[in-house]
Design a protein around this motif. Structure first.
Motif, PDB file in Angstrom:
ATOM      1  N   MET A   1       0.843  -1.198   0.000  1.00  0.00           N
ATOM      2  CA  MET A   1       0.000   0.000   0.000  1.00  0.00           C
ATOM      3  C   MET A   1       0.874   1.243   0.000  1.00  0.00           C
ATOM      4  SD  MET A   1      -2.735   1.222   2.899  1.00  0.00           S
ATOM      5  CE  MET A   1      -3.361   2.910   2.888  1.00  0.00           C
ATOM      6  N   GLU A   2       0.535   2.187  -0.877  1.00  0.00           N
ATOM      7  CA  GLU A   2       1.238   3.468  -0.879  1.00  0.00           C
ATOM      8  C   GLU A   2       0.922   4.225   0.397  1.00  0.00           C
ATOM      9  OE1 GLU A   2       0.710   5.855  -4.354  1.00  0.00           O
ATOM     10  OE2 GLU A   2       0.676   4.115  -5.692  1.00  0.00           O
ATOM     11  N   THR A   3       1.764   5.175   0.745  1.00  0.00           N
ATOM     12  CA  THR A   3       1.551   5.933   1.976  1.00  0.00           C
ATOM     13  C   THR A   3       1.453   7.429   1.726  1.00  0.00           C
ATOM     14  OG1 THR A   3       3.939   6.020   2.363  1.00  0.00           O
ATOM     15  CG2 THR A   3       2.711   4.203   3.396  1.00  0.00           C
ATOM     16  N   GLU A   4       1.481   7.862   0.478  1.00  0.00           N
ATOM     17  CA  GLU A   4       1.369   9.288   0.185  1.00  0.00           C
ATOM     18  C   GLU A   4       0.374   9.502  -0.956  1.00  0.00           C
ATOM     19  OE1 GLU A   4       4.197  13.204  -0.725  1.00  0.00           O
ATOM     20  OE2 GLU A   4       5.089  11.228  -0.346  1.00  0.00           O
ATOM     21  N   PHE A   5      -0.546  10.424  -0.740  1.00  0.00           N
ATOM     22  CA  PHE A   5      -1.618  10.693  -1.690  1.00  0.00           C
ATOM     23  C   PHE A   5      -1.849  12.198  -1.764  1.00  0.00           C
ATOM     24  CE2 PHE A   5      -2.219   6.661   0.417  1.00  0.00           C
ATOM     25  CZ  PHE A   5      -2.487   5.772  -0.616  1.00  0.00           C
ATOM     26  N   ASP A   6      -2.572  12.632  -2.767  1.00  0.00           N
ATOM     27  CA  ASP A   6      -2.961  14.043  -2.810  1.00  0.00           C
ATOM     28  C   ASP A   6      -4.006  14.342  -1.745  1.00  0.00           C
ATOM     29  OD1 ASP A   6      -1.385  15.039  -5.062  1.00  0.00           O
ATOM     30  OD2 ASP A   6      -2.587  13.672  -6.279  1.00  0.00           O
ATOM     31  N   TYR A   7      -5.010  13.472  -1.630  1.00  0.00           N
ATOM     32  CA  TYR A   7      -6.067  13.651  -0.639  1.00  0.00           C
ATOM     33  C   TYR A   7      -6.219  12.383   0.183  1.00  0.00           C
ATOM     34  CZ  TYR A   7      -7.443  17.527  -3.703  1.00  0.00           C
ATOM     35  OH  TYR A   7      -7.446  18.661  -4.473  1.00  0.00           O
ATOM     36  N   VAL A   8      -6.317  12.559   1.486  1.00  0.00           N
ATOM     37  CA  VAL A   8      -6.662  11.457   2.379  1.00  0.00           C
ATOM     38  C   VAL A   8      -8.010  11.789   3.000  1.00  0.00           C
ATOM     39  CG1 VAL A   8      -6.054  10.130   4.425  1.00  0.00           C
ATOM     40  CG2 VAL A   8      -4.256  10.895   2.857  1.00  0.00           C
ATOM     41  N   ILE A   9      -8.996  10.922   2.775  1.00  0.00           N
ATOM     42  CA  ILE A   9     -10.358  11.126   3.266  1.00  0.00           C
ATOM     43  C   ILE A   9     -10.616  10.143   4.402  1.00  0.00           C
ATOM     44  CG2 ILE A   9     -12.809  11.157   2.679  1.00  0.00           C
ATOM     45  CD1 ILE A   9     -11.945  11.530  -0.270  1.00  0.00           C
ATOM     46  N   VAL A  10     -11.007  10.656   5.558  1.00  0.00           N
ATOM     47  CA  VAL A  10     -11.293   9.819   6.722  1.00  0.00           C
ATOM     48  C   VAL A  10     -12.794   9.607   6.817  1.00  0.00           C
ATOM     49  CG1 VAL A  10     -11.090   9.575   9.214  1.00  0.00           C
ATOM     50  CG2 VAL A  10      -9.282  10.736   7.921  1.00  0.00           C
ATOM     51  N   GLY A  11     -13.242   8.391   6.559  1.00  0.00           N
ATOM     52  CA  GLY A  11     -14.658   8.063   6.650  1.00  0.00           C
ATOM     53  C   GLY A  11     -15.278   7.869   5.292  1.00  0.00           C
ATOM     54  N   ALA A  12     -15.857   6.694   5.053  1.00  0.00           N
ATOM     55  CA  ALA A  12     -16.440   6.359   3.744  1.00  0.00           C
ATOM     56  C   ALA A  12     -17.953   6.317   3.806  1.00  0.00           C
ATOM     57  CB  ALA A  12     -15.897   5.015   3.262  1.00  0.00           C
TER      58      ALA A  12
ATOM     59  N   VAL B   1      -6.212   9.622  -4.504  1.00  0.00           N
ATOM     60  CA  VAL B   1      -7.132   9.728  -3.368  1.00  0.00           C
ATOM     61  C   VAL B   1      -7.061   8.448  -2.558  1.00  0.00           C
ATOM     62  CG1 VAL B   1      -9.536   9.985  -2.657  1.00  0.00           C
ATOM     63  CG2 VAL B   1      -8.702  11.218  -4.672  1.00  0.00           C
ATOM     64  N   CYS B   2      -6.979   8.600  -1.238  1.00  0.00           N
ATOM     65  CA  CYS B   2      -7.070   7.449  -0.338  1.00  0.00           C
ATOM     66  C   CYS B   2      -8.281   7.647   0.564  1.00  0.00           C
ATOM     67  CB  CYS B   2      -5.814   7.306   0.508  1.00  0.00           C
ATOM     68  SG  CYS B   2      -5.851   5.858   1.603  1.00  0.00           S
ATOM     69  N   LEU B   3      -9.166   6.671   0.576  1.00  0.00           N
ATOM     70  CA  LEU B   3     -10.375   6.695   1.391  1.00  0.00           C
ATOM     71  C   LEU B   3     -10.256   5.615   2.454  1.00  0.00           C
ATOM     72  CD1 LEU B   3     -13.361   7.660   1.849  1.00  0.00           C
ATOM     73  CD2 LEU B   3     -14.028   5.867   0.215  1.00  0.00           C
TER      74      LEU B   3
ATOM     75  N   ASN C   1      -6.223   5.496  -9.436  1.00  0.00           N
ATOM     76  CA  ASN C   1      -5.839   6.604  -8.557  1.00  0.00           C
ATOM     77  C   ASN C   1      -6.680   6.677  -7.286  1.00  0.00           C
ATOM     78  OD1 ASN C   1      -8.163   7.337  -9.988  1.00  0.00           O
ATOM     79  ND2 ASN C   1      -7.661   9.525  -9.926  1.00  0.00           N
ATOM     80  N   LEU C   2      -7.495   5.645  -7.025  1.00  0.00           N
ATOM     81  CA  LEU C   2      -8.316   5.599  -5.821  1.00  0.00           C
ATOM     82  C   LEU C   2      -7.967   4.363  -5.001  1.00  0.00           C
ATOM     83  CD1 LEU C   2     -10.665   6.540  -4.005  1.00  0.00           C
ATOM     84  CD2 LEU C   2     -12.223   5.299  -5.536  1.00  0.00           C
ATOM     85  N   THR C   3      -7.553   4.583  -3.761  1.00  0.00           N
ATOM     86  CA  THR C   3      -7.245   3.508  -2.823  1.00  0.00           C
ATOM     87  C   THR C   3      -8.291   3.523  -1.715  1.00  0.00           C
ATOM     88  OG1 THR C   3      -4.872   3.685  -3.257  1.00  0.00           O
ATOM     89  CG2 THR C   3      -5.535   2.577  -1.224  1.00  0.00           C
ATOM     90  N   ILE C   4      -8.973   2.400  -1.520  1.00  0.00           N
ATOM     91  CA  ILE C   4      -9.978   2.282  -0.472  1.00  0.00           C
ATOM     92  C   ILE C   4      -9.489   1.267   0.549  1.00  0.00           C
ATOM     93  CG2 ILE C   4     -12.373   1.678   0.059  1.00  0.00           C
ATOM     94  CD1 ILE C   4     -13.084   2.423  -2.825  1.00  0.00           C
ATOM     95  N   VAL C   5      -9.411   1.699   1.797  1.00  0.00           N
ATOM     96  CA  VAL C   5      -8.917   0.838   2.870  1.00  0.00           C
ATOM     97  C   VAL C   5     -10.018   0.663   3.905  1.00  0.00           C
ATOM     98  CG1 VAL C   5      -7.086   0.457   4.554  1.00  0.00           C
ATOM     99  CG2 VAL C   5      -6.619   1.832   2.515  1.00  0.00           C
ATOM    100  N   THR C   6     -10.431  -0.569   4.164  1.00  0.00           N
ATOM    101  CA  THR C   6     -11.452  -0.844   5.172  1.00  0.00           C
ATOM    102  C   THR C   6     -10.797  -1.363   6.454  1.00  0.00           C
ATOM    103  OG1 THR C   6     -11.759  -3.067   4.253  1.00  0.00           O
ATOM    104  CG2 THR C   6     -13.242  -1.327   3.459  1.00  0.00           C
ATOM    105  N   ASP C   7     -11.604  -1.473   7.495  1.00  0.00           N
ATOM    106  CA  ASP C   7     -11.129  -1.940   8.817  1.00  0.00           C
ATOM    107  C   ASP C   7      -9.894  -1.157   9.254  1.00  0.00           C
ATOM    108  OD1 ASP C   7     -13.060  -4.169   9.165  1.00  0.00           O
ATOM    109  OD2 ASP C   7     -12.039  -4.939   7.378  1.00  0.00           O
ATOM    110  N   CYS C   8      -9.990   0.144   9.119  1.00  0.00           N
ATOM    111  CA  CYS C   8      -8.848   1.025   9.345  1.00  0.00           C
ATOM    112  C   CYS C   8      -9.288   2.186  10.242  1.00  0.00           C
ATOM    113  CB  CYS C   8      -8.337   1.541   7.994  1.00  0.00           C
ATOM    114  SG  CYS C   8      -7.149   2.873   8.107  1.00  0.00           S
ATOM    115  N   LEU C   9      -8.745   2.282  11.436  1.00  0.00           N
ATOM    116  CA  LEU C   9      -9.137   3.319  12.392  1.00  0.00           C
ATOM    117  C   LEU C   9      -8.191   4.512  12.303  1.00  0.00           C
ATOM    118  CD1 LEU C   9     -10.999   4.120  14.789  1.00  0.00           C
ATOM    119  CD2 LEU C   9      -9.240   3.154  16.297  1.00  0.00           C
TER     120      LEU C   9
END
Length: 537
Positions: free
Chosen positions: A1-12, A31-33, A210-218
């Protein structure tokens, strides 16, 4: 998983899913969601008639409780919130209501430029695919499928006739030029299945590079470098990580989650932070304040005769009927399992001097008691009585510095006596509606209270049983006053690279269900971000 994005969105949830889809339309940005819960891909989510399963269990539900409520005789209220892709749009009653024109005009009058009704209506229409066709008030071609309820229990007509006997007008579209009236609700469904924000916005774009979606992630805290947000510290099953944001961190964790995360990050009033050993990074007095919600009382009735074909309940004939209903739903998506349970309702004036109806009713084709956690044998119906513009204001604060600990939630239900008076008047009006001739053939005994007019007993029952109808807002409110957290472009006051975009930014709760407005906020927020970061910047 990449660790740098233009936007990091907390909450899907409703806003976060919308933002992720819209921002990732530009293939040149990343974008990382991140979402604390699992996927929405489960039969209990997609099947409308099973919505209560995710209200009472914890797999896809935060299952919060309030602190003891003075206005509710010291009881703790229950606050179920969706914990999955799509958030609470994956567990709600799928009612598509925008609120009243006056709600948004009031936001603009408070100094929030760009948020009047005429200015937000295009974003409602942009989000929507209305099966009834395009019009002044509805859009087509958008991601969110909205439809008239095609197959409703005949009990809804009983409710509608009873309301009309009290001179409440019939309303075919609560989202048109007038809100007052009674009728069937429009719903966010498609071919009999739930159409949540995840179905609408995430499923079509999940394969974007360009969209990374990560679940079970606090999300544990927002990382600040001075007054600049630079990333988010997260915890997954594999451990703690840091996600960096080249442009912005966007917090869309909901009215409870967004304010909680800001406080955990040292953003808020020192008196809320220092007792938990959190150093103040940015003194912002309004974080967690202005919490308010639609307080709601429910009238529950047993049926006079068997209603096993018209309602959802527990009985021997009802069990046999459900076998056929399961087969019917699996065949063509119709029948009782396609029901959102709250199929019809009404918007009523108690005070004609108010700018909009002040009470909303939801007619339920089931005995739903204590959010579905208390079960009753047999069949019946319920009517929710919801106070649309409460005066009481509460707060969200920290229980500890541990991100895994739930926040302290205090909606201050009925602490303002004006709320108690209006809810009582709404409950009394609803009792009169249920005593009308239209219900005579099916109305059994009330499960609580009495049919006789007993003011003291009704007031006490409201204190004993009233609770949320799941519309908390306001803890990161938009505005210019001392308790405002974000400006009209949803940027956190005094910080760079940080926005809050969800229902928490509402300065005043809208007059109705909050899911459609939250999606609108996501659409408008995405547009503002694109304007603030033009191509090539």
């Amino acid at each position: 998983m990449e660790t740098e994005f233009d936007y990091v969105i907390v909450g899907a949830g409703s806003a976060g899913a919308t933002l992720a889809a819209r921002l990732s339309e530009d293939e040149n940005i990343s974008v990382c969601l991140i979402e604390a819960g699992p996927s929405h891909k489960h039969f209990s989510v997609s099947t409308p008639g099973l919505l209560l399963l995710n209200m009472v269990t914890k797999k896809r539900n935060w299952g919060f409780e309030t602190v003891p409520q003075k206005g509710l005789n010291g009881r703790k209220g229950y606050q179920p919130r969706g914990k999955m892709l799509g958030g609470s749009s994956g567990s709600n009653a799928m009612i598509y209501i925008r609120g009243n024109k006056s709600d948004y005009d009031h936001w603009a009058e408070l100094g929030n430029k760009g948020w009047s009704y005429e200015e937000v209506l295009p974003f409602f229409k942009k989000s929507e695919h209305f099966e009834g066709g395009e019009s002044k008030f509805h859009g087509t071609g958008g991601p969110l499928n909205v439809t008239h309820k095609k197959e409703a229990s005949p009990l809804n007509q009983t409710f509608i006739e009873a309301a009309q006997s009290l001179q409440i007008p019939l309303r075919k579209d609560f989202n048109s030029e007038r809100q007052e009236g009674v009728g069937l609700f429009d719903v966010t469904q498609k071919r009999g299945k739930r159409w949540s924000a995840a179905n609408a916005y995430l499923d079509p774009v999940v394969d974007r590079n360009n969209l990374t979606i990560v679940t079970d992630c606090l999300a544990e805290r927002i990382i600040l470098k001075g007054k600049q947000a630079t990333g988010v510290q997260i915890r997954t099953k594999s451990g703690q990580k840091t996600l960096l944001a080249r442009r912005e961190v966007i917090v869309s964790a909901g009215t409870f989650g967004s304010s909680h995360l800001l406080l955990l990050s040292g953003i808020g009033p020192p008196e809320k932070l220092l007792p938990h050993g959190i150093e103040t990074q940015h003194d912002l007095p309004g974080v967690g304040e202005n919490l308010h919600d639609h307080v709601d009382w429910v009238a529950n009735y047993k049926g006079k005769r068997s209603l096993h074909k018209e309602t959802i309940g527990f009985s021997l004939p009802g069990t046999f009927n459900m076998i056929g209903e399961i087969l019917k739903y699996r065949k063509d998506g119709t029948g009782i399992f396609s029901s959102n349970i709250a199929e019809s309702g009404a918007f009523l004036y108690l005070d004609r001097d108010e700018p909009a109806p002040d009470i909303q009713l939801h007619f339920i084709i089931s005995i739903v008691d204590d959010h579905g956690r208390k079960l009753h044998w047999g069949h019946g119906f319920s009517v929710h009585v919801c106070l649309l513009r409460p005066k009481s204001r509460g707060s969200v604060s920290l229980a500890s510095s541990n991100p895994s600990d739930a926040p302290l939630i205090d909606p201050a239900f009925l602490e303002d006596e004006r709320d108690m008076e209006k809810l009582y008047q709404g409950a009394r009006l609803t009792q009169r509606l249920l005593q009308s001739a239209a219900f005579d053939d099916i109305r059994g005994k009330p499960i609580y209270g009495t049919e006789e007019e007993d003011e003291d007993r009704l007031r006490e029952d409201i204190r004993n049983r009233a609770d949320t109808i799941y519309h908390p807002v306001g803890t990161c409110k938009m505005g210019t006053d001392k308790l405002a957290v974000v400006d009209a472009r949803l940027r956190v006051h005094g910080l760079k690279g940080l926005r809050v975009i969800d229902a928490s930014i509402m300065p005043q709760v809208i007059s109705g269900n909050t899911n459609a407005p939250t999606i609108m906020i996501g659409e408008k927020g995405a547009q503002m971000i694109k304007e603030d970061w033009p191509e090539g910047v």
